[in-house]
Write a protein that holds these residues in place. Structure first.
Motif, PDB file in Angstrom:
ATOM      1  N   LEU A   1     -11.888   6.822  -1.184  1.00 43.85           N
ATOM      2  CA  LEU A   1     -11.712   8.240  -0.862  1.00 43.85           C
ATOM      3  C   LEU A   1     -11.625   9.034  -2.158  1.00 43.85           C
ATOM      4  CD1 LEU A   1     -11.090  10.370   1.434  1.00 43.85           C
ATOM      5  CD2 LEU A   1      -8.670  10.023   0.835  1.00 43.85           C
ATOM      6  N   PRO A   2     -12.440  10.084  -2.323  1.00 43.16           N
ATOM      7  CA  PRO A   2     -12.351  10.908  -3.544  1.00 43.16           C
ATOM      8  C   PRO A   2     -10.981  11.574  -3.645  1.00 43.16           C
ATOM      9  CG  PRO A   2     -14.377  11.361  -2.340  1.00 43.16           C
ATOM     10  CD  PRO A   2     -13.525  10.535  -1.442  1.00 43.16           C
ATOM     11  N   GLY A   3     -10.509  11.740  -4.890  1.00 40.10           N
ATOM     12  CA  GLY A   3      -9.202  12.349  -5.099  1.00 40.10           C
ATOM     13  C   GLY A   3      -9.120  13.774  -4.605  1.00 40.10           C
TER      14      GLY A   3
ATOM     15  N   THR B   1       0.836  -1.201   0.000  1.00 42.70           N
ATOM     16  CA  THR B   1       0.000   0.000   0.000  1.00 42.70           C
ATOM     17  C   THR B   1       0.870   1.250   0.000  1.00 42.70           C
ATOM     18  OG1 THR B   1      -0.107  -0.034   2.426  1.00 42.70           O
ATOM     19  CG2 THR B   1      -1.879  -1.155   1.225  1.00 42.70           C
ATOM     20  N   VAL B   2       0.232   2.373  -0.300  1.00 45.14           N
ATOM     21  CA  VAL B   2       0.898   3.676  -0.303  1.00 45.14           C
ATOM     22  C   VAL B   2       0.186   4.569   0.711  1.00 45.14           C
ATOM     23  CG1 VAL B   2       1.508   5.696  -1.675  1.00 45.14           C
ATOM     24  CG2 VAL B   2       1.549   3.414  -2.719  1.00 45.14           C
ATOM     25  N   LYS B   3       0.963   5.215   1.547  1.00 46.66           N
ATOM     26  CA  LYS B   3       0.369   6.088   2.568  1.00 46.66           C
ATOM     27  C   LYS B   3      -0.055   7.415   1.944  1.00 46.66           C
ATOM     28  CE  LYS B   3       1.378   8.496   6.890  1.00 46.66           C
ATOM     29  NZ  LYS B   3       2.409   8.799   7.922  1.00 46.66           N
ATOM     30  N   ILE B   4      -1.328   7.780   2.178  1.00 54.30           N
ATOM     31  CA  ILE B   4      -1.827   9.092   1.753  1.00 54.30           C
ATOM     32  C   ILE B   4      -2.498   9.756   2.956  1.00 54.30           C
ATOM     33  CG2 ILE B   4      -2.137   8.356  -0.641  1.00 54.30           C
ATOM     34  CD1 ILE B   4      -5.119   8.142  -0.128  1.00 54.30           C
ATOM     35  N   THR B   5      -2.651  11.058   2.889  1.00 56.20           N
ATOM     36  CA  THR B   5      -3.208  11.836   4.009  1.00 56.20           C
ATOM     37  C   THR B   5      -4.487  12.546   3.568  1.00 56.20           C
ATOM     38  OG1 THR B   5      -0.971  12.198   4.842  1.00 56.20           O
ATOM     39  CG2 THR B   5      -2.702  13.609   5.720  1.00 56.20           C
TER      40      THR B   5
ATOM     41  N   ASP C   1      -5.843  12.515   8.722  1.00 57.84           N
ATOM     42  CA  ASP C   1      -5.765  11.067   8.950  1.00 57.84           C
ATOM     43  C   ASP C   1      -4.846  10.417   7.904  1.00 57.84           C
ATOM     44  OD1 ASP C   1      -7.477  11.351  11.037  1.00 57.84           O
ATOM     45  OD2 ASP C   1      -9.190  10.332  10.093  1.00 57.84           O
ATOM     46  N   ALA C   2      -4.049   9.471   8.367  1.00 57.62           N
ATOM     47  CA  ALA C   2      -3.177   8.709   7.457  1.00 57.62           C
ATOM     48  C   ALA C   2      -3.910   7.446   7.029  1.00 57.62           C
ATOM     49  CB  ALA C   2      -1.864   8.359   8.141  1.00 57.62           C
ATOM     50  N   LEU C   3      -4.010   7.246   5.731  1.00 59.99           N
ATOM     51  CA  LEU C   3      -4.710   6.089   5.176  1.00 59.99           C
ATOM     52  C   LEU C   3      -3.742   5.263   4.330  1.00 59.99           C
ATOM     53  CD1 LEU C   3      -7.961   7.906   3.959  1.00 59.99           C
ATOM     54  CD2 LEU C   3      -7.518   6.880   6.205  1.00 59.99           C
ATOM     55  N   ALA C   4      -4.032   3.971   4.241  1.00 62.92           N
ATOM     56  CA  ALA C   4      -3.229   3.074   3.406  1.00 62.92           C
ATOM     57  C   ALA C   4      -3.970   2.856   2.100  1.00 62.92           C
ATOM     58  CB  ALA C   4      -2.992   1.744   4.121  1.00 62.92           C
TER      59      ALA C   4
ATOM     60  N   TRP D   1     -10.383   8.011  -7.546  1.00 63.12           N
ATOM     61  CA  TRP D   1     -10.834   7.493  -6.262  1.00 63.12           C
ATOM     62  C   TRP D   1      -9.801   6.478  -5.770  1.00 63.12           C
ATOM     63  CZ3 TRP D   1     -15.743   8.345  -3.772  1.00 63.12           C
ATOM     64  CH2 TRP D   1     -16.579   9.231  -4.463  1.00 63.12           C
ATOM     65  N   TYR D   2      -9.447   6.594  -4.497  1.00 68.49           N
ATOM     66  CA  TYR D   2      -8.451   5.709  -3.892  1.00 68.49           C
ATOM     67  C   TYR D   2      -9.143   4.673  -3.008  1.00 68.49           C
ATOM     68  CZ  TYR D   2      -5.052   9.247  -5.291  1.00 68.49           C
ATOM     69  OH  TYR D   2      -4.279  10.132  -6.019  1.00 68.49           O
ATOM     70  N   LEU D   3      -8.772   3.403  -3.192  1.00 71.20           N
ATOM     71  CA  LEU D   3      -9.257   2.348  -2.304  1.00 71.20           C
ATOM     72  C   LEU D   3      -8.340   2.339  -1.085  1.00 71.20           C
ATOM     73  CD1 LEU D   3     -11.154  -0.004  -1.724  1.00 71.20           C
ATOM     74  CD2 LEU D   3      -9.583  -1.497  -2.997  1.00 71.20           C
ATOM     75  N   VAL D   4      -8.885   2.735   0.080  1.00 70.04           N
ATOM     76  CA  VAL D   4      -8.049   2.957   1.260  1.00 70.04           C
ATOM     77  C   VAL D   4      -8.571   2.148   2.440  1.00 70.04           C
ATOM     78  CG1 VAL D   4      -7.417   5.280   0.510  1.00 70.04           C
ATOM     79  CG2 VAL D   4      -9.424   4.946   1.990  1.00 70.04           C
ATOM     80  N   THR D   5      -7.684   2.045   3.442  1.00 68.66           N
ATOM     81  CA  THR D   5      -8.039   1.442   4.725  1.00 68.66           C
ATOM     82  C   THR D   5      -7.572   2.397   5.812  1.00 68.66           C
ATOM     83  OG1 THR D   5      -7.768  -0.789   3.832  1.00 68.66           O
ATOM     84  CG2 THR D   5      -7.789  -0.565   6.228  1.00 68.66           C
ATOM     85  N   SER D   6      -8.478   2.733   6.734  1.00 63.43           N
ATOM     86  CA  SER D   6      -8.137   3.680   7.794  1.00 63.43           C
ATOM     87  C   SER D   6      -7.399   2.964   8.920  1.00 63.43           C
ATOM     88  CB  SER D   6      -9.404   4.338   8.341  1.00 63.43           C
ATOM     89  OG  SER D   6     -10.186   3.374   9.047  1.00 63.43           O
ATOM     90  N   GLY D   7      -6.910   3.760   9.869  1.00 54.96           N
ATOM     91  CA  GLY D   7      -6.222   3.178  11.017  1.00 54.96           C
ATOM     92  C   GLY D   7      -7.121   2.320  11.876  1.00 54.96           C
ATOM     93  N   GLN D   8      -8.442   2.526  11.794  1.00 54.83           N
ATOM     94  CA  GLN D   8      -9.401   1.718  12.548  1.00 54.83           C
ATOM     95  C   GLN D   8      -9.860   0.490  11.756  1.00 54.83           C
ATOM     96  OE1 GLN D   8      -9.704   5.163  12.232  1.00 54.83           O
ATOM     97  NE2 GLN D   8      -8.669   5.368  14.234  1.00 54.83           N
ATOM     98  N   GLY D   9      -9.273   0.282  10.562  1.00 59.86           N
ATOM     99  CA  GLY D   9      -9.620  -0.882   9.759  1.00 59.86           C
ATOM    100  C   GLY D   9     -10.799  -0.680   8.838  1.00 59.86           C
TER     101      GLY D   9
END
Length: 217
Positions: free
Chosen positions: A198-200, A114-118, A160-163, A185-193
């Motif tokens: 997420l829209p660009g 994964t790539v970290k995005i904020t 928030d930091a997302l994967a 649109w990014y397929l992400v996972t938050s720190g809470q799972g």
């Protein structure tokens, strides 16, 4: 009678001298023939030429290697060593067969990279705190209307930091409060799972994220 003896004596003397002279001439001719024969033999010997390389062959005889013959007393220990080595190898193979590990079980592959995005909120007032009014939605479907009631997978806030696993570039266009639009649109996972899209326009990502394969939801 006196004349007879003188005649015989003279004749005898003359005859004796003739025999002596004849014998002398015969010995001289023999010596000359022998000397001539020796001279011819010497000349013939001098004219004989030595074949090229004869002396080299005489000085350096051929050095053909004679195959070494190993005595029977030396061959027997080698055979014994070979037999012992084969026996040791057989024993080692048998031990390995008894203690060999069981069947290897393939473990499932780990999570994809994964790539970290904020998360970025265009409203300055919502860049601090985590109120519900400042929460940003993660969508279930990047091609559906973003504001639909059932198109919500969770909430995130500014900073928030997302994967991010991957990105689609043909999603529904979204416009943020600053007027910026995007179909990414990014397929992400938050720190809470929480997992969602997420829209660009809700991030200012500068890192390369791979495109999602077909069928990823």
């Amino acid at each position: 009678m006196g004349v007879g003896p003188r005649y015989d004596g003279g004749a005898g003397g003359a005859g004796g001298d003739g025999l002596d002279l004849g014998g002398g001439r015969g010995d001289g001719a023999g010596d000359d023939a022998e000397a001539l024969l020796r001279a011819r033999l010497r000349l013939a010997d001098e004219q004989i030429e030595t074949p090229p390389g004869l002396w080299d062959r005489i000085r350096d005889p051929g050095t053909e290697q004679v195959p070494a013959v190993v005595p029977l007393s030396q061959r027997r220990p080698r055979m014994v060593m070979l037999v012992v080595a084969a026996a040791v190898a057989a024993v080692a193979l048998g031990v390995w067969w008894l203690v060999r590990p069981g069947p290897v079980t393939l473990q499932p592959a780990g999570p994809p990279p994964t790539v970290k995005i904020t998360v970025h909120n265009s409203e300055r007032a919502c860049r601090t705190g985590r109120s519900l009014e400042c929460a940003l939605r993660l969508a279930n479907d990047p091609h559906a209307k973003y504001a639909e009631r059932g198109n919500s997978a969770g909430r995130v806030w500014h900073g928030d930091a997302l994967a991010a696993r991957c990105v689609v570039t043909d999603g529904r266009m979204v416009r943020d409060e600053a007027g910026i639009t995007s179909t990414r649109w990014y397929l992400v996972t938050s720190g809470q799972g929480v997992r969602g899209w997420l829209p660009g326009v809700r991030t200012r990502n500068t890192r390369e994220v791979p495109e999602c394969p077909a069928g990823v939801k």
